[in-house]
Design an enzyme around this catalytic site. Structure first.
Site, short mmCIF file in Angstrom:
data_model
loop_
_atom_site.label_atom_id
_atom_site.label_comp_id
_atom_site.label_asym_id
_atom_site.label_seq_id
_atom_site.Cartn_x
_atom_site.Cartn_y
_atom_site.Cartn_z
N GLU A 163 29.12 50.68 40.43
CA GLU A 163 29.89 51.53 41.31
C GLU A 163 29.87 52.97 40.82
O GLU A 163 29.34 53.28 39.74
CB GLU A 163 31.34 51.03 41.40
N HIS A 216 36.33 49.57 32.38
CA HIS A 216 36.81 50.75 33.08
C HIS A 216 38.15 50.49 33.75
O HIS A 216 38.56 49.34 33.95
CB HIS A 216 35.81 51.20 34.14
N ARG A 253 39.35 40.85 34.91
CA ARG A 253 40.40 41.62 34.26
C ARG A 253 40.45 41.31 32.77
O ARG A 253 40.42 40.15 32.36
CB ARG A 253 41.77 41.31 34.86
#
Length: 315
Positions: free
Chosen positions: A115, A172, A192
């Site tokens: 991304e 991130h 996560r």
């Protein structure tokens, strides 16, 4: 297809969301905790829909399947990209995404997720998390187990207009007080690592995915810095942010009237600020901050008039 497809977004409520999507773009958001606008999406978890023309009301997923000519008869079965707006009213979880190979094997054939972020707005002291300071997997695991998040996480100060490329495998997180446009592979797979011990509305802590994260995270961290290239084309300033295997991303800054050639590929567009119009074959298409659209492949030569900024991407 000879006209742009303007899209109706899908909104997602999130624990960390707020109201900036309404405040900045005038969207009718579902709640005071709206975190995501899926602006250009053909994902099964939320597909945007066409607002104009003979395909009005069709989801982008349907259009991708039924009208390959709009997209230049692509090879892939899945629409490759997903464009979002994110309102980080609170810190997002520290996370990592898999690459294509891992996702194909472990996530039912889904795409991985590389991304990028464009910082639309942020508070004065805003920051984000991009990478970590561990040299080995053993050190990474030890810091997690001891709760040494300050020692582990790599924090970067940010300002409006910054751009970050975030390859799969990169640890991130966006942090509070940040409004972001995100362009990514069409994936909703997230592992996560840390969620600040928060609870959801049901009083439960959100699931962590430490084992999978350890399998996909890049250790040591590799910083993928892309230096923007600025081009002047008439009354347009074109900033080239990245041209990767997954997507190319540009900002078009229009001041007055700018002419563009016919592109062989389809283009995804999001208006960041201002207003203007796209003119093709004498027909004008109005667009304002918060508008999202697709220009079909081989759309033909066109002109943009106005004072506005677009984020443009394509596979």
């Amino acid at each position: 297809m000879t006209h742009p497809l303007f899209l109706e977004p899908v909104f997602k409520e999130r624990l960390w969301g707020g109201t900036k999507l309404r405040d900045a773009f005038g969207y009718a958001i579902p709640s005071q905790k709206t975190g995501e606008c899926w602006a250009v999406s053909a994902h099964a978890h939320g597909s945007s829909s066409v607002k104009n023309g003979p395909l009005a009301g069709k989801t982008l997923d349907q259009v991708w399947k039924d009208h390959p000519e709009i997209f230049g008869f692509p090879d892939g079965k899945v629409f490759p990209l997903l464009v979002k707006l994110l309102d980080a009213n609170m810190d997002l979880s520290v996370q990592v995404h898999p690459d294509d190979d891992y996702a194909k094997l472990h996530e039912n054939g889904d795409l991985g997720k590389t991304e990028c972020w464009y910082i639309i707005d942020c508070k004065d002291d805003a920051e984000l998390i991009l990478g970590h300071h561990a040299s080995t997997k053993e050190e990474f695991k030890q810091r997690i187990e001891s709760g040494d998040w300050n020692g582990l996480l790599r924090r970067i100060k940010i300002k409006p207009g910054d751009f970050f490329y975030v390859p799969s495998g990169t640890l991130h997180a966006l942090c509070k007080g940040t409004l972001v446009l995100e362009i990514q592979q069409n994936s909703d797979t997230t592992y996560r690592v840390y969620d600040y011990d928060r609870c959801n509305d049901q009083g439960q802590k959100r699931t962590l995915h430490i084992e999978k994260a350890m399998e996909v995270i890049t250790i040591p961290h590799i910083d993928k810095v892309h230096t923007p290239e600025v081009k002047e084309v008439g009354n347009a300033e074109i900033i080239v942010y990245v041209q990767s295997d997954y997507f190319s991303v540009y900002k078009w800054k229009i001041s007055g009237r700018a002419a563009f050639p016919s592109y062989q590929t389809y283009l995804l567009g999001s208006v960041l600020s201002g207003s203007g119009r796209i003119i093709n074959n004498g027909i004008q298409y109005e667009c304002n901050a918060g508008s999202h659209f697709i220009l079909p492949a081989h759309f033909g030569e066109f002109t943009i008039e106005g004072t506005c900024e677009f984020m443009i991407s394509h596979p």
